[in-house]
Design a protein around this motif. Sequence first.
Motif: not given
Length: 84
Positions: A50-61
């Motif tokens: 599982a994961m959790s991230l602050d989505s205001s930081v640029p991200h890509l899956l």
Amino acid sequence: FIEIEYPPGSSSTNDSRMLRHPGREFGYLMSGALDITFGFETFRLEAHQAMSLDSSVPHLLTNSGDVPARGVWAVFHQGDSGIA
């Protein structure tokens, strides 16, 4: 909650650009693997992690593997009470 599936070679955007939006994402990967680029770092999420991230930081899956990656995701936007 939403069920996600990334076929081999696919990513969370059509042009592989990183996204950012207010809130927080939570995910549980049921099968396959995903590379999660978060800011300037890339992490590997394997099945049953599982994961959790602050989505205001640029991200890509990205699914760089050869099998589909399937999981369950939840995205909470700022101001969401978490109660439906």
